[in-house]
Design a protein around this motif. Sequence first.
Motif, short mmCIF file in Angstrom:
data_model
loop_
_atom_site.label_atom_id
_atom_site.label_comp_id
_atom_site.label_asym_id
_atom_site.label_seq_id
_atom_site.Cartn_x
_atom_site.Cartn_y
_atom_site.Cartn_z
N SER A 41 0.84 -1.19 0.00
CA SER A 41 0.00 0.00 0.00
C SER A 41 0.88 1.24 0.00
CB SER A 41 -0.89 -0.03 1.24
OG SER A 41 -1.66 1.12 1.26
N ILE A 42 0.69 2.08 -0.99
CA ILE A 42 1.50 3.30 -1.08
C ILE A 42 0.75 4.40 -0.35
CG2 ILE A 42 2.61 4.93 -2.64
CD1 ILE A 42 3.70 2.20 -3.10
N HIS A 99 -11.39 -6.24 -3.64
CA HIS A 99 -11.55 -4.78 -3.64
C HIS A 99 -10.88 -4.20 -2.40
CE1 HIS A 99 -14.33 -5.81 -6.77
NE2 HIS A 99 -14.99 -6.58 -5.92
N HIS A 100 -9.56 -4.23 -2.38
CA HIS A 100 -8.86 -3.78 -1.18
C HIS A 100 -8.99 -2.30 -0.94
CE1 HIS A 100 -6.74 -7.00 -3.35
NE2 HIS A 100 -6.76 -7.60 -2.19
N GLY A 101 -9.39 -1.58 -1.99
CA GLY A 101 -9.42 -0.12 -1.88
C GLY A 101 -10.55 0.39 -1.03
N ILE A 102 -11.52 -0.49 -0.76
CA ILE A 102 -12.71 -0.02 -0.07
C ILE A 102 -12.49 0.04 1.44
CG2 ILE A 102 -15.11 -0.60 0.38
CD1 ILE A 102 -15.09 -1.79 -2.46
N HIS A 148 -5.14 3.45 -1.30
CA HIS A 148 -5.03 4.03 0.04
C HIS A 148 -4.03 5.19 0.06
CE1 HIS A 148 -7.58 1.15 2.00
NE2 HIS A 148 -7.03 0.23 1.27
N LEU A 149 -3.80 5.74 -1.14
CA LEU A 149 -2.87 6.86 -1.25
C LEU A 149 -3.40 8.05 -0.45
CD1 LEU A 149 -0.33 7.69 -2.74
CD2 LEU A 149 -1.74 8.51 -4.60
N GLY A 150 -2.52 8.61 0.39
CA GLY A 150 -2.98 9.70 1.25
C GLY A 150 -2.72 11.08 0.65
N PHE A 151 -1.60 11.25 -0.07
CA PHE A 151 -1.27 12.57 -0.61
C PHE A 151 -0.27 12.43 -1.74
CE2 PHE A 151 1.64 11.51 2.72
CZ PHE A 151 2.88 11.82 2.17
N ILE A 152 -0.17 13.48 -2.51
CA ILE A 152 0.81 13.53 -3.59
C ILE A 152 1.61 14.82 -3.42
CG2 ILE A 152 1.12 13.71 -6.08
CD1 ILE A 152 -1.50 12.10 -6.30
N LEU A 153 2.90 14.71 -3.61
CA LEU A 153 3.79 15.82 -3.32
C LEU A 153 4.62 16.12 -4.57
CD1 LEU A 153 4.70 17.53 -0.95
CD2 LEU A 153 6.21 15.70 -0.26
N GLU A 175 -12.89 3.68 3.11
CA GLU A 175 -12.00 4.48 2.30
C GLU A 175 -12.76 4.97 1.06
OE1 GLU A 175 -9.30 5.41 3.41
OE2 GLU A 175 -8.51 6.47 1.66
N GLY A 176 -13.70 4.17 0.61
CA GLY A 176 -14.50 4.59 -0.53
C GLY A 176 -15.85 3.93 -0.44
N VAL A 177 -16.80 4.41 -1.24
CA VAL A 177 -18.11 3.78 -1.21
C VAL A 177 -18.35 2.98 -2.49
CG1 VAL A 177 -19.21 5.37 0.37
CG2 VAL A 177 -19.13 5.92 -2.02
N GLU A 178 -17.29 2.58 -3.16
CA GLU A 178 -17.47 1.75 -4.35
C GLU A 178 -18.25 0.50 -4.01
OE1 GLU A 178 -14.50 2.88 -3.32
OE2 GLU A 178 -13.06 2.93 -4.96
N MET A 179 -18.08 0.08 -2.77
CA MET A 179 -18.79 -1.07 -2.25
C MET A 179 -20.28 -0.99 -2.58
SD MET A 179 -18.03 -3.61 -0.55
CE MET A 179 -19.00 -4.94 0.08
N PHE A 180 -20.83 0.22 -2.51
CA PHE A 180 -22.26 0.37 -2.77
C PHE A 180 -22.52 0.58 -4.25
CE2 PHE A 180 -21.44 2.03 1.49
CZ PHE A 180 -22.13 1.06 2.20
N MET A 181 -21.51 1.03 -4.96
CA MET A 181 -21.74 1.33 -6.36
C MET A 181 -21.62 0.09 -7.22
SD MET A 181 -19.34 3.31 -8.92
CE MET A 181 -18.13 2.20 -8.34
N TYR A 182 -20.66 -0.78 -6.91
CA TYR A 182 -20.49 -1.97 -7.72
C TYR A 182 -21.78 -2.79 -7.78
CZ TYR A 182 -15.47 -0.97 -7.56
OH TYR A 182 -14.26 -0.38 -7.68
N PRO A 183 -22.39 -3.09 -6.62
CA PRO A 183 -23.67 -3.81 -6.71
C PRO A 183 -24.70 -3.05 -7.51
CG PRO A 183 -22.89 -3.85 -4.48
CD PRO A 183 -21.97 -2.94 -5.23
#
Lengths: 400, 506, 360
Positions: free
Chosen positions: A30-31, B327-330, A97-102, C265-273
């Motif tokens: 994770s970056i 979907h690890h990003g969620i 999970h990227l938090g920021f870009i610099l 972190e995101g709500v894609e979880m709700f969008m994909y379905p």
Amino acid sequence: MTYAKWGLVLMISLLLVGCWDQQEITDLASIAGLGFDVGSYPHTVRMSFMTSPPRAGLGGEGGDGSRLRVMTVEAGSFTEALILLQGHIRRQPFFLHLGFILFGEELAKSGLNGQIAALQGRSTIRGSVPIFVAQGTAEEILTARSGIGHAPGQDIADLLDNLAEAPLGRPTTIHNVRNVLGGLGSEITAPILELTPLRLQAGDEKPEVGLGLANEQLREVFVRRLAVFRRDRWVADFDQYLVQTFVLLTGTTKMGSLNITNPADPKSIMGIAIANFQARFEIKIEGDKVEVEILPRVKAIVREVSGSYILRDRGLEPIAQNIEQEVNRQVIAVMSFLQEQKADALGIGDMIRRQQPDVWARLEPRWGQLFPQITVSVNTEAEITSTGMLVRFFEIKRGE
Amino acid sequence: MQKTTRKMRKPVPVRELTKADIEKGQFSGNLKQDCDALRAVLSASADLKERTIKMSDGAPCAVLYFANLTNLALISESIIEPLQRHGGAQGILHIAEQVVHVPEYKAEGDIYQVACALSAGTVAVLLAGEAEALLLPLLELEQRPIERAIQEDILIGPHESFSESLGKNLAILRRRVGSPDLKIKQLMVGRRSRTTVAIIYLAEVAQPILVAEMEKRIQRIDIDFTYGINYLTDFLDDEPHSVFPTLRSTEIPVRVVAALMEGRIAVMAEGDGSALIAPTFAPEFLQASEDYFDRPLSATFFRFIRMVGLMISVFLPGTWLALVSFHHGILPTPLFNSIQSGREGVPLPTVVEIFVLILAFDLIVEASTRMPTRIGQALGIVGGIILGQAAVQAGLVSPALVIIAALTGLAIFTQPSITFISVLRLLKYPVLIAGSLLGIYGVVWALIFMLITVTAIRSFGYPYMFPVAPFNLEGELDIFIGVPKLWHAKRQKFLSPQNERRLDYE
Amino acid sequence: MSKVRVGLAQSTLALFVVTIGTVFFPVAGVVVPLAGASGWVAVLLAFFIALPWVYMATYVAGSATAPNWGQAVKAWLGPFVGRIFLMYFAFVWMWLGGLLLGQAGLVFHEMAMPRTPPIVLCFALLILVMRVGWHGLEVFVRTIEALAMFSILGLVGLLVGMLPLVRIDQLRPLIDAPPALIAHAAMFCLPWAMEGVLFALFIGVYARKRLGMGGYFAAAVGAAGFSLAFLTMMTVGVLGRGVTESYLYPTAILIQVALPGFFLEGVEMFMYPLWVVASYFKVGAAFIMVSESLAGVWQGFKQPYRTLLLGGVFMFIATRPRNIFELVASIGRVDNTFFMSFYFILPALALWVRVSRREE
């Protein structure tokens, strides 16, 4: 029939077996942060990736910051850099999970277009990731070690958590830059990260062993300035005294603080908290002559008074007048600075476009020359809503 | 009532209760010969007793019965003693009407029928010179008393449950429904077991066509033996191969009465302590009978909990798998990091890991179900805590997954219906497989697939997902909210069109 | 075979979700490049224009007494012309349905599962669609009802969750494009409205007739238009014009930035379905319409073969476009030629039905 049906379902599910996208969570790196700098060869970019390799074994306290690592890759493109990085860390870089870009100073001054396009093209990078620019290089900021027990890059993560408290307004994102690049919207600003040597006083805790070399200079990251971007280029920056007024004028935050002179005792000052700041822009256009009248309304709280101010004799009016003068002075300073830099970061042009699209169509081609010639007048209206709980401190008597 | 569009199995002609394999015959009137003929039909029945009596006028007569099936004291008191004091000259009907002290009687000339009646606890009296036997039912069996319901435990409200005696069960229902509208139709099922099956309904409320349909389905059953009513579910069900039960089995009389009041019908069988309710709709499996005794607000909350339990028990493993391996990003970043750290060093892939854990949980559940209660509890503790803890410490599974598996296993048992619990225990596996193949797409795929399956099912011609699809506001409210009883003034229109109003309240 | 009947409320709901269908994904990406921040006006305008056609469709459908779609059409137009109409109807929907099936796979592949071949995702959806096509309209509408609660809640939750992220300054002025540009953009939305109108025509045959059916159906199509316009507005408000117009499916990006770091972190979880469900609605509706039309053309085309053959055809069409650009271009072609043609066919049909009714 039923057996045939079940057979069909079974067959179909067997056909579907593939699990193409299945990826163990431990195969990902994770970056957390990403930095861009000008490369040492022409047409190359130096990219720094901040990642936290998980610790093996029990426990769920990964990401405590003590294991953040920064890796730097120099490559012609972002894609190439990713491949190089993957070969190095043997895990898939993962950006959701990227938090920021610099962005480093030099790169920011030469234009970010290529990087923004690369970032936007990847569906795994969210457009809402905030963007900062670095005084100096991004790599330097990412690798800076500071504080007690802190790891490289942790400073920025902490800073992000407290960004709402810092007087920086809403952070700029990839999407903001993209909108500006599309020729819409006004210039944008991004917070500038700077490094300052950490001064350890006697009695402070010693930094933990293993966090850096013994003679390494500890530095910490702070933000007091904003970079003004025209399109994708860093063209100017606000000093810290103008930042707050600028952000208040953009409307992204409504609270701040102010120091004014004590009307009763010009040698002492009063600390004023701004509880609500709202600015209205009135634009008058006659031919090529543009007049802007800025009308801020300030609700203020008197927080501290050095020197004497006898409330029942003088009332609150003189304080309000001083606040108005001070705000006027600061707004004028912001505007003249912006006009000097020819950067319409407050979006006066945008306001004209929205209010009078036909006039804007006429002014737009020459806006770069017109903007510095705008006549600006400021008329602040201040109202003191509270003097705090202590009323008596207004009557401090010096023992003379 | 909507006509069922589903193809039914071809009706099998009802087979006449068979005499084919047994010697056919009528009584002759010769006592010795008749007794022998009866003994021949019931040959090798060690418990068959015969008692010959000389009546006061010297006429011989024989009393036949099965020893442990009948009340011996009553036989000697109400049959043998009066017979000895009276004469037999006026024929068998005179004896039945004037001599014996038994509430019921029947004269039967067919040897086979008499043999059947003997097996059902009847005493047969044969008189010399009469070509008919007198059948006097004096059944007495040691039976389980009415007890607390075991399967479906009730917190508030009446606790009694059905027992194995059909007569007693029907009596319980009679006691709860005083109205003469309570109708009971009896049918015989089982070529050899000859089990009585009763259809129970409220005449003015239930639709006659529904009763007729149920009768038709029961008559179509041609089987030689049945354990009880649950054994017949396959024959009465619209979709016998589907995993979803379209008939609800219950052992609680109150529940049956409530169903009858809504215009449904119930079926019970001799020797089985449960009733089947038809038609049954899937969302009703979420309702517990306490909901109607509880305050509306708390009932709503418990229904919500059960709903959540249902979702968790079916979808959590699949969704979790989709989250951590697709979907690890969620996931929130800290959770991502902690899962990643927890999984570091675990040798199995997540799919295998989750399968193994959930299977292990089902093993524990199955094992503790079969165990005596006390050992079962101990087993649960051993399985749940020690196995999970040990597996995590040995680094075989990641800690987060143990929580997921335990939550899934627990959530299933929020469901009030034991029939539905077994369905749910099964359903999580297809969702898990789909999730392991296609991530969240697979989970939703499985959801839609299940929904198509469920909505296509009909229970006795009525759509199975009734208050949800087709939508019915009142019904749907009753599924998700503990509706105050005052709002329940009407029955469902299509269940009982002729008698809709059930409550008047000023 | 008993007569399939669908309740009026049920069919209104079905019409609403089928009209929205998968459109909520690309809508902003289509109108914003043409009409700028005032794209939402174009969407609203298009659906407003389509309302008379909804009434026409309901009028025609309301006059049907036949038990199914095929017989109803033949009763309106006579056996020969009726068959031609049915074949054209089936052809149009078959093409669109197949492409939408392809879209369901390709978009999900691009969006969330870059390594899974899109054909697998298409095939998975096709199984669902074939299964529901086998059971017929009644079961399809009931699955819509069961899913609608969840999917509409999802859509509303998405919009509400988005509200705090809207930057009003990106929306102002609400109308910034000249009327000609807005009208031009509305042209591209008209086919979507027509898809809804045609579904209204189809389901109207099966709906339990009641007075004011036209009002119900117009409300459904209108509500769909409002939702899409609102979504367009939100997209521009959150992402800004430049970003919105640089994506084919901006809603995917919109949802990616929603609620960052709140509790997920995101709500894609709700969008994909939501995407899978919406695709199922739209492709399922197309499949059933084609299937019923073909049954009307040829009575002997019995059920298992119809579903199997149609499934094959849908899959064939779905796998034609090789990438998302070809797909969008193909959908655009089908929409703009065939669906636009119904803006002329439908009034003619309504007129014909009226005339033939007078004669009776």
